[in-house]
Scaffold this motif. Structure first.
Motif, mmCIF file in Angstrom:
data_model
loop_
_atom_site.group_PDB
_atom_site.id
_atom_site.type_symbol
_atom_site.label_atom_id
_atom_site.label_comp_id
_atom_site.label_asym_id
_atom_site.label_seq_id
_atom_site.Cartn_x
_atom_site.Cartn_y
_atom_site.Cartn_z
ATOM 1 N N TYR A 95 0.839 -1.194 0.000
ATOM 2 C CA TYR A 95 0.000 0.000 0.000
ATOM 3 C C TYR A 95 0.877 1.248 0.000
ATOM 4 O O TYR A 95 1.891 1.300 0.699
ATOM 5 N N ARG A 96 0.498 2.242 -0.749
ATOM 6 C CA ARG A 96 1.106 3.564 -0.640
ATOM 7 C C ARG A 96 0.188 4.349 0.282
ATOM 8 O O ARG A 96 -0.991 4.514 0.004
ATOM 9 N N ILE A 97 0.730 4.795 1.394
ATOM 10 C CA ILE A 97 -0.061 5.474 2.419
ATOM 11 C C ILE A 97 0.562 6.835 2.697
ATOM 12 O O ILE A 97 1.783 6.984 2.664
ATOM 13 N N ARG A 98 -0.274 7.797 2.963
ATOM 14 C CA ARG A 98 0.210 9.126 3.344
ATOM 15 C C ARG A 98 -0.729 9.664 4.412
ATOM 16 O O ARG A 98 -1.938 9.707 4.216
ATOM 17 N N VAL A 99 -0.162 10.056 5.543
ATOM 18 C CA VAL A 99 -0.942 10.606 6.652
ATOM 19 C C VAL A 99 -0.454 12.024 6.890
ATOM 20 O O VAL A 99 0.746 12.265 6.971
ATOM 21 N N GLU A 100 -1.393 12.967 6.996
ATOM 22 C CA GLU A 100 -1.049 14.376 7.198
ATOM 23 C C GLU A 100 -1.825 14.945 8.378
ATOM 24 O O GLU A 100 -3.004 14.652 8.541
ATOM 25 N N LEU A 101 -1.138 15.768 9.164
ATOM 26 C CA LEU A 101 -1.804 16.558 10.198
ATOM 27 C C LEU A 101 -2.082 17.917 9.570
ATOM 28 O O LEU A 101 -1.161 18.620 9.165
ATOM 29 N N ARG A 102 -3.360 18.252 9.447
ATOM 30 C CA ARG A 102 -3.790 19.491 8.793
ATOM 31 C C ARG A 102 -4.294 20.465 9.844
ATOM 32 O O ARG A 102 -4.734 20.068 10.921
ATOM 33 N N SER A 103 -4.240 21.761 9.506
ATOM 34 C CA SER A 103 -4.777 22.760 10.434
ATOM 35 C C SER A 103 -5.347 23.936 9.664
ATOM 36 O O SER A 103 -5.034 24.141 8.487
ATOM 37 N N SER A 104 -6.178 24.683 10.369
ATOM 38 C CA SER A 104 -6.766 25.906 9.834
ATOM 39 C C SER A 104 -6.453 27.045 10.791
ATOM 40 O O SER A 104 -6.747 26.942 11.986
ATOM 41 N N ASN A 105 -5.863 28.112 10.262
ATOM 42 C CA ASN A 105 -5.572 29.290 11.089
ATOM 43 C C ASN A 105 -6.869 29.958 11.527
ATOM 44 O O ASN A 105 -6.972 30.472 12.630
ATOM 45 N N GLN A 106 -7.840 29.951 10.632
ATOM 46 C CA GLN A 106 -9.098 30.657 10.879
ATOM 47 C C GLN A 106 -9.897 30.029 12.026
ATOM 48 O O GLN A 106 -10.355 30.720 12.920
ATOM 49 N N SER A 107 -10.054 28.707 12.004
ATOM 50 C CA SER A 107 -10.890 28.057 13.025
ATOM 51 C C SER A 107 -10.065 27.440 14.158
ATOM 52 O O SER A 107 -10.636 26.901 15.101
#
Length: 171
Positions: A95-107
């Motif tokens: 499997y090709r897997i990619r995990v990202e921690l995302r964020s929003s400055n606004q909320s």
């Protein structure tokens, strides 16, 4: 008396299949004709639904490993004000897997964006190991976990039975 679909009636009238389009038919002939048409329509509808039932499983039978390699090479576009804080790509068990921690400055929220096989559980995890907002994916490819309002350091994680747990560094 049953009502027919207006579009169907108009189409049938154009081709001379209804009594008002063909005055030679009596009301008794019309009733016999109406039952014949219903049988043809329902038989055709049944054949059409059967065709879809036979074709649909083929789409789901695609190899998830191949699909993950095709899809996970390209990240989806980010919305303005949202960014990837930390990312962890991996090739595990085909499997090709990619995990990202995302964020929003606004909320001031964080969430997981991951390209994973269907059936993977996405969640945020704090330094003590507590899990937040778990979500089980329903498709192979890019998936998004629920947003979590937090300023603490968190990891984005994905856990799949044949792959195990894959987490980003804390941020």
């Amino acid at each position: 008396k049953k009502l027919l679909n207006p579009i169907g009636v108009a189409g049938l009238a154009v081709f001379g299949f209804l009594p008002f389009a063909n005055p030679a038919k009596s009301s008794g002939e019309y009733q016999d004709w109406e039952h014949s048409v219903e049988r043809v329509i329902f038989t055709g509808l049944g054949a059409r639904l059967t065709t879809f039932d036979t074709v649909a499983p083929i789409n789901y039978a695609q190899n998830d490993r191949e699909l993950s390699r095709k899809i996970c090479n390209n990240s989806p576009q980010s919305s303005p004000g949202q960014q990837t804080l930390v990312s962890k790509p991996a090739d595990v068990n085909g499997y090709r897997i990619r995990v990202e921690l995302r964020s929003s400055n606004q909320s001031r929220t964080k969430w997981v964006r991951a390209c994973v096989p269907r059936g993977t559980t996405l969640y945020l995890k704090d330094n003590s190991g507590k899990r937040y907002v778990p979500y089980t994916t329903e498709v192979t490819g890019w998936n998004y976990g629920d947003k979590f309002n937090s300023t603490s350091q968190l990891r984005a994680c994905a856990e799949y039975s044949s792959v195990g747990e894959l987490c980003t560094d804390p941020h």
